[in-house]
Design a protein around this motif. Structure first.
Motif, PDB file in Angstrom:
ATOM      1  N   THR A 153       0.804  -1.221   0.000  1.00 23.96           N
ATOM      2  CA  THR A 153       0.000   0.000   0.000  1.00 23.96           C
ATOM      3  C   THR A 153       0.838   1.273   0.000  1.00 23.96           C
ATOM      4  O   THR A 153       0.363   2.336   0.408  1.00 23.96           O
ATOM      5  CB  THR A 153      -0.956  -0.003   1.209  1.00 23.96           C
ATOM      6  N   SER A 212       2.302   3.856   5.500  1.00 24.89           N
ATOM      7  CA  SER A 212       1.427   3.317   4.465  1.00 24.89           C
ATOM      8  C   SER A 212       1.822   1.892   4.092  1.00 24.89           C
ATOM      9  O   SER A 212       0.992   1.109   3.623  1.00 24.89           O
ATOM     10  CB  SER A 212       1.479   4.201   3.216  1.00 24.89           C
ATOM     11  N   SER A 232       3.420  -2.961  -4.334  1.00 24.86           N
ATOM     12  CA  SER A 232       2.637  -1.717  -4.364  1.00 24.86           C
ATOM     13  C   SER A 232       2.511  -1.117  -5.754  1.00 24.86           C
ATOM     14  O   SER A 232       1.723  -0.174  -5.944  1.00 24.86           O
ATOM     15  CB  SER A 232       3.278  -0.679  -3.420  1.00 24.86           C
TER      16      SER A 232
END
Length: 333
Positions: A153, A212, A232
């Motif tokens: 993420t 994140s 990601s």
């Protein structure tokens, strides 16, 4: 070991790890363990195996140090998810030449590392083997459903941070393998033999919601950053001058005419945390660092996938960075 039965051995372990926390309903001694999950939390499971002459050498480490490291590498995986470690299982493959005193020393190291992390030993398995000695640990942790951090993420514009210093463990291994003089390099050897997982930092990062994405650095900085990129769908820029290097590593590299940065970029087994922080969360991280709750260094920025992974030196020029680190299938024993 021929003088000690399997069940006598289990009984001694059970006595050594006699205390069990309230969440363990059934521990060592039955066919399986039973524990109560915490309400609103996800269970985390990880496993890692250390094999003699591949992951450690008895010429370089004591059995106590091997026990400490076996627990630490698993704790690091839980830390990378922002989780709290709770319990673990141990499996051993024991060749005939291993002495009972060796295993007592191994479990002394395991006890030290597990007590520090408030871990409960809830079972395992021990077997004879004609191959090398090995220890495999399966570790259970938990994390709030709202706080779990993964590799997938990271977002463009996030800043890249690492805890601690990098390259120390790889330099320690180089020192041992090459038979170099170890005087003055205790820190490097300690990081190689007995790494410390960043459990507290991982939980703090999760609880404050500043990251994140996150991963622990086990293979190398370049290889593990590549894992985040692939998961990601992003690229990454590293600033070489910002990568934190310990005074011991700098001194070792200088003495042996080596590049300290190579140890940091391509060496493994640091077990530090590599995490990405969105722009709006950096002030909160800065406050944690200022309050001495965490040691972390800004080393780069997440960029677009098409830019790939690259470094910028002092001349500000871009240099492509190849991901290199330990690969179990490609490395020769």
């Amino acid at each position: 070991m021929a003088k000690v039965s399997e069940f006598d051995f289990i009984a001694q372990i059970q006595k050594q790890f006699s205390s069990s926390p309230d969440f363990v309903s059934l521990g060592i001694g039955d066919d399986a363990a039973a524990f109560l999950p915490s309400r609103g939390y996800l269970n985390l499971l990880t496993t890692d195996t250390l094999i003699e002459d591949i992951h450690f050498s008895r010429a370089h480490s004591t059995f106590e140090q091997i026990g400490i490291k076996a627990v630490a590498v698993n704790l690091s995986d839980i830390a990378a998810m922002g989780g709290r470690p709770r319990s673990f299982l141990i499996s051993l493959g024991v060749p005939n030449h291993i002495k009972f005193s060796d295993l007592k020393q191994l479990y002394r190291g395991i006890k030290k590392a597990s007590d520090t992390a408030n871990l409960a030993l809830i079972g395992g398995n021990t077997t004879r083997t004609n191959g090398p000695f090995f220890i495999s640990i399966t570790l259970h942790g938990e994390v709030s459903k709202k706080q779990m951090i993964t590799r997938c993420t990271a977002q463009v514009g996030d800043s890249i941070y690492v805890t601690g210093t990098l390259g120390d463990a790889a330099a320690g291994l180089d020192c041992l393998k090459e038979g170099r003089a170890i005087k003055g390099y205790r820190h490097l050897l300690q990081q190689q033999r007995c790494p410390q997982a960043r459990t507290t930092e991982g939980m703090l990062i999760a609880q404050t919601g500043i990251a994140s994405a996150m991963i622990d650095i086990s293979d190398s900085l370049s290889a593990d950053l590549r894992h985040i990129m692939m998961q990601s769908g992003v690229g990454a820029e590293l600033t070489c001058a910002k990568i934190p290097l310990s005074p011991s590593l700098k001194r070792y590299a200088k003495q042996h005419k080596m590049d300290a940065l190579d140890f940091a970029l391509y060496g493994g087994e640091d077990y530090e945390l590599l995490f990405c922080v969105p722009p709006g969360k950096e002030k909160k991280l800065a406050q944690l660092i200022k309050n001495d709750l965490m040691q972390a260094t800004h080393i780069g920025t997440i960029c677009s996938k098409r830019e790939g992974m690259f470094t910028r030196g002092r001349d500000k020029k871009k240099q492509p960075l190849t991901a290199k680190g330990y690969d179990h299938f490609l490395e020769k024993p």
